[in-house]
Design a protein around this motif. Structure first.
Motif, PDB file in Angstrom:
ATOM      1  N   LYS A   1       0.853  -1.180   0.000  1.00  0.00           N
ATOM      2  CA  LYS A   1       0.000   0.000   0.000  1.00  0.00           C
ATOM      3  C   LYS A   1       0.896   1.238   0.000  1.00  0.00           C
ATOM      4  CE  LYS A   1      -3.705   2.499   2.311  1.00  0.00           C
ATOM      5  NZ  LYS A   1      -4.572   2.632   3.521  1.00  0.00           N
ATOM      6  N   LEU A   2       0.716   2.079  -1.005  1.00  0.00           N
ATOM      7  CA  LEU A   2       1.536   3.269  -1.169  1.00  0.00           C
ATOM      8  C   LEU A   2       0.683   4.517  -1.044  1.00  0.00           C
ATOM      9  CD1 LEU A   2       3.589   2.277  -4.363  1.00  0.00           C
ATOM     10  CD2 LEU A   2       4.117   1.750  -1.976  1.00  0.00           C
ATOM     11  N   ALA A   3       1.251   5.555  -0.455  1.00  0.00           N
ATOM     12  CA  ALA A   3       0.626   6.876  -0.415  1.00  0.00           C
ATOM     13  C   ALA A   3       1.457   7.795  -1.303  1.00  0.00           C
ATOM     14  CB  ALA A   3       0.570   7.405   1.012  1.00  0.00           C
ATOM     15  N   LEU A   4       0.834   8.370  -2.317  1.00  0.00           N
ATOM     16  CA  LEU A   4       1.530   9.239  -3.260  1.00  0.00           C
ATOM     17  C   LEU A   4       1.090  10.686  -3.065  1.00  0.00           C
ATOM     18  CD1 LEU A   4       1.115   7.160  -6.568  1.00  0.00           C
ATOM     19  CD2 LEU A   4       2.741   6.824  -4.698  1.00  0.00           C
TER      20      LEU A   4
ATOM     21  N   ALA B   1       1.466  14.545  -4.837  1.00  0.00           N
ATOM     22  CA  ALA B   1       1.850  15.209  -6.083  1.00  0.00           C
ATOM     23  C   ALA B   1       3.073  16.094  -5.883  1.00  0.00           C
ATOM     24  CB  ALA B   1       0.694  16.048  -6.606  1.00  0.00           C
ATOM     25  N   LYS B   2       3.985  16.056  -6.841  1.00  0.00           N
ATOM     26  CA  LYS B   2       5.184  16.882  -6.788  1.00  0.00           C
ATOM     27  C   LYS B   2       4.830  18.353  -7.000  1.00  0.00           C
ATOM     28  CE  LYS B   2       8.371  13.276  -8.331  1.00  0.00           C
ATOM     29  NZ  LYS B   2       9.376  12.871  -9.328  1.00  0.00           N
ATOM     30  N   GLN B   3       5.667  19.221  -6.466  1.00  0.00           N
ATOM     31  CA  GLN B   3       5.456  20.659  -6.568  1.00  0.00           C
ATOM     32  C   GLN B   3       5.348  21.086  -8.027  1.00  0.00           C
ATOM     33  OE1 GLN B   3       5.223  22.439  -3.709  1.00  0.00           O
ATOM     34  NE2 GLN B   3       4.793  24.377  -4.730  1.00  0.00           N
ATOM     35  N   GLY B   4       4.281  21.826  -8.336  1.00  0.00           N
ATOM     36  CA  GLY B   4       4.129  22.395  -9.664  1.00  0.00           C
ATOM     37  C   GLY B   4       3.576  21.459 -10.718  1.00  0.00           C
ATOM     38  N   VAL B   5       3.246  20.217 -10.344  1.00  0.00           N
ATOM     39  CA  VAL B   5       2.710  19.254 -11.311  1.00  0.00           C
ATOM     40  C   VAL B   5       1.184  19.299 -11.282  1.00  0.00           C
ATOM     41  CG1 VAL B   5       2.560  16.823 -11.940  1.00  0.00           C
ATOM     42  CG2 VAL B   5       4.714  17.756 -11.115  1.00  0.00           C
ATOM     43  N   ASP B   6       0.566  19.392 -12.463  1.00  0.00           N
ATOM     44  CA  ASP B   6      -0.886  19.477 -12.575  1.00  0.00           C
ATOM     45  C   ASP B   6      -1.476  18.076 -12.670  1.00  0.00           C
ATOM     46  OD1 ASP B   6      -3.452  20.423 -12.856  1.00  0.00           O
ATOM     47  OD2 ASP B   6      -3.253  20.897 -14.994  1.00  0.00           O
ATOM     48  N   VAL B   7      -2.167  17.641 -11.626  1.00  0.00           N
ATOM     49  CA  VAL B   7      -2.799  16.327 -11.606  1.00  0.00           C
ATOM     50  C   VAL B   7      -4.244  16.480 -11.145  1.00  0.00           C
ATOM     51  CG1 VAL B   7      -0.686  15.018 -11.195  1.00  0.00           C
ATOM     52  CG2 VAL B   7      -1.960  15.929  -9.243  1.00  0.00           C
ATOM     53  N   ALA B   8      -5.055  15.468 -11.404  1.00  0.00           N
ATOM     54  CA  ALA B   8      -6.464  15.536 -11.016  1.00  0.00           C
ATOM     55  C   ALA B   8      -6.631  15.532  -9.502  1.00  0.00           C
ATOM     56  CB  ALA B   8      -7.229  14.365 -11.633  1.00  0.00           C
ATOM     57  N   TYR B   9      -5.800  14.737  -8.814  1.00  0.00           N
ATOM     58  CA  TYR B   9      -5.896  14.626  -7.368  1.00  0.00           C
ATOM     59  C   TYR B   9      -4.496  14.694  -6.755  1.00  0.00           C
ATOM     60  CZ  TYR B   9     -10.532  12.899  -8.588  1.00  0.00           C
ATOM     61  OH  TYR B   9     -11.788  12.765  -9.112  1.00  0.00           O
ATOM     62  N   PRO B  10      -4.305  15.520  -5.731  1.00  0.00           N
ATOM     63  CA  PRO B  10      -2.964  15.701  -5.162  1.00  0.00           C
ATOM     64  C   PRO B  10      -2.479  14.567  -4.286  1.00  0.00           C
ATOM     65  CG  PRO B  10      -4.573  17.028  -3.972  1.00  0.00           C
ATOM     66  CD  PRO B  10      -5.296  16.434  -5.137  1.00  0.00           C
ATOM     67  N   VAL B  11      -3.387  13.752  -3.789  1.00  0.00           N
ATOM     68  CA  VAL B  11      -3.012  12.622  -2.937  1.00  0.00           C
ATOM     69  C   VAL B  11      -3.678  11.360  -3.476  1.00  0.00           C
ATOM     70  CG1 VAL B  11      -3.081  11.613  -0.629  1.00  0.00           C
ATOM     71  CG2 VAL B  11      -2.739  14.079  -0.897  1.00  0.00           C
ATOM     72  N   VAL B  12      -2.877  10.309  -3.664  1.00  0.00           N
ATOM     73  CA  VAL B  12      -3.375   9.047  -4.213  1.00  0.00           C
ATOM     74  C   VAL B  12      -2.849   7.893  -3.373  1.00  0.00           C
ATOM     75  CG1 VAL B  12      -3.320   7.487  -6.202  1.00  0.00           C
ATOM     76  CG2 VAL B  12      -3.461   9.962  -6.560  1.00  0.00           C
ATOM     77  N   HIS B  13      -3.711   6.939  -3.070  1.00  0.00           N
ATOM     78  CA  HIS B  13      -3.295   5.705  -2.414  1.00  0.00           C
ATOM     79  C   HIS B  13      -3.400   4.564  -3.417  1.00  0.00           C
ATOM     80  CE1 HIS B  13      -4.197   7.180   1.980  1.00  0.00           C
ATOM     81  NE2 HIS B  13      -3.254   7.877   1.356  1.00  0.00           N
ATOM     82  N   LEU B  14      -2.365   3.741  -3.476  1.00  0.00           N
ATOM     83  CA  LEU B  14      -2.327   2.614  -4.400  1.00  0.00           C
ATOM     84  C   LEU B  14      -2.158   1.306  -3.647  1.00  0.00           C
ATOM     85  CD1 LEU B  14       0.108   3.740  -7.272  1.00  0.00           C
ATOM     86  CD2 LEU B  14      -2.388   3.837  -7.278  1.00  0.00           C
ATOM     87  N   TRP B  15      -2.818   0.266  -4.142  1.00  0.00           N
ATOM     88  CA  TRP B  15      -2.613  -1.094  -3.657  1.00  0.00           C
ATOM     89  C   TRP B  15      -2.026  -1.881  -4.817  1.00  0.00           C
ATOM     90  CZ3 TRP B  15      -6.111   2.199  -1.812  1.00  0.00           C
ATOM     91  CH2 TRP B  15      -6.391   2.192  -0.434  1.00  0.00           C
ATOM     92  N   VAL B  16      -0.753  -2.281  -4.682  1.00  0.00           N
ATOM     93  CA  VAL B  16      -0.014  -2.936  -5.767  1.00  0.00           C
ATOM     94  C   VAL B  16       0.226  -4.396  -5.396  1.00  0.00           C
ATOM     95  CG1 VAL B  16       2.084  -2.920  -7.162  1.00  0.00           C
ATOM     96  CG2 VAL B  16       1.125  -0.750  -6.324  1.00  0.00           C
ATOM     97  N   ASP B  17      -0.228  -5.305  -6.234  1.00  0.00           N
ATOM     98  CA  ASP B  17      -0.042  -6.734  -6.000  1.00  0.00           C
ATOM     99  C   ASP B  17       1.451  -7.050  -5.943  1.00  0.00           C
ATOM    100  OD1 ASP B  17      -0.252  -9.465  -5.819  1.00  0.00           O
ATOM    101  OD2 ASP B  17      -0.936  -9.759  -7.881  1.00  0.00           O
ATOM    102  N   LYS B  18       1.920  -7.626  -4.838  1.00  0.00           N
ATOM    103  CA  LYS B  18       3.343  -7.929  -4.665  1.00  0.00           C
ATOM    104  C   LYS B  18       3.842  -8.947  -5.685  1.00  0.00           C
ATOM    105  CE  LYS B  18       5.182  -8.530  -0.658  1.00  0.00           C
ATOM    106  NZ  LYS B  18       5.464  -9.024   0.701  1.00  0.00           N
TER     107      LYS B  18
END
Length: 262
Positions: free
Chosen positions: A157-160, A162-179
């Motif tokens: 489980k990752l918490a992402l 957004a980097k400074q100055g980058v235009d994204v739809a959502y500034p905070v994203v959580h991902l669940w990546v199959d190991k």
């Protein structure tokens, strides 16, 4: 102790010792960045990409809407075109991404309008980034939140953020990546306030060999989007076909999209 039991004990001990080390490795920022780069690369062709999509939209107190669209991408130049083909009333509408700008076109008015990353594609719960080249490593800084079970899968489980100055739809994203497979199985997106805005499930992934990349390109066969603000709203997108052959040069132009509605 018999040799077979001693070997079995040794293997079990090695496994137990290796698991915490793997978790410790993933806490290293360099390893996390490498994971994002891997996620991006697996979905990237490096050349052209075409996909036929089926979209089913559900909204509270409204009849379900079914659409078809074709997505064209040229990853080497960060270009993308979305052309709506069904139903008849929306055929010819589309979106063009070029020079880091997103434009929408309505043939009924003949006008182009610039859109933000939060734009709902064709009024569904999808966004531009759901169809475009994956740019997680370019757009976000990752942090490991640990291992987590997701159904029968064990995931990172990752918490992402957004980097400074980058235009994204959502500034905070959580991902669940199959190991085991490195497939993204679940994604949650948050506003700056911390409010959960959207949850996405990606239950089915498949791969296609790319002649230009000389490697497999992975893509989600199915994407399920759930609006966390308007709880009754959801969208399902099914990839009906994917083609990695070279596209015509003039596809990624406003003139090409305008010609489709004449």
């Amino acid at each position: 102790m018999p040799m077979t039991l001693r070997n079995l004990f040794g293997a079990l001990l090695a496994t137990l010792l290796a698991a915490p080390a793997a978790l410790a490795d993933m806490k290293d920022p360099a390893e996390l960045k490498k994971l994002l780069e891997t996620l991006d690369d697996r979905q990237r062709n490096g050349s052209d990409y075409k996909a036929l999509l089926y979209l089913e939209q559900k909204e509270k107190d409204k009849a379900d809407i079914v659409r078809e669209a074709v997505v064209y991408r040229r990853d080497a130049k960060d270009q993308m075109m979305i052309l709506m083909t069904k139903p008849k009333g929306e055929a010819g509408k589309g979106y063009l991404r070029m020079e880091k700008n997103l434009w929408s076109y309505d043939p009924n008015t003949g006008k182009w309008e610039r859109r933000t990353e939060r734009e709902r594609i064709a009024g569904t719960d999808s966004r531009r980034a759901d169809f475009d080249e994956s740019r997680l490593a370019e757009e976000y800084d990752p942090k490991l939140e640990g291992e987590e079970k997701l159904g029968k899968f064990t995931t990172w489980k990752l918490a992402l953020t957004a980097k400074q100055g980058v235009d994204v739809a959502y500034p905070v994203v959580h991902l669940w990546v199959d190991k085991e497979t490195s497939n993204i199985l679940k994604r949650q997106e948050y506003a700056l306030s911390g409010r959960l805005m959207r949850t996405t499930y990606l239950p089915k992934w498949t791969k296609l060999f790319s002649e230009s990349k000389k490697a497999d390109v992975w893509y989600p066969q199915e994407m399920r989007f759930y609006d966390e603000v308007e709880k009754a709203n959801s969208t399902v997108i099914v990839m009906k076909s994917v083609d990695l052959r070279a596209l015509e040069e003039n596809i990624f132009t406003k003139a090409w999209l305008e010609s489709k509605s004449r």
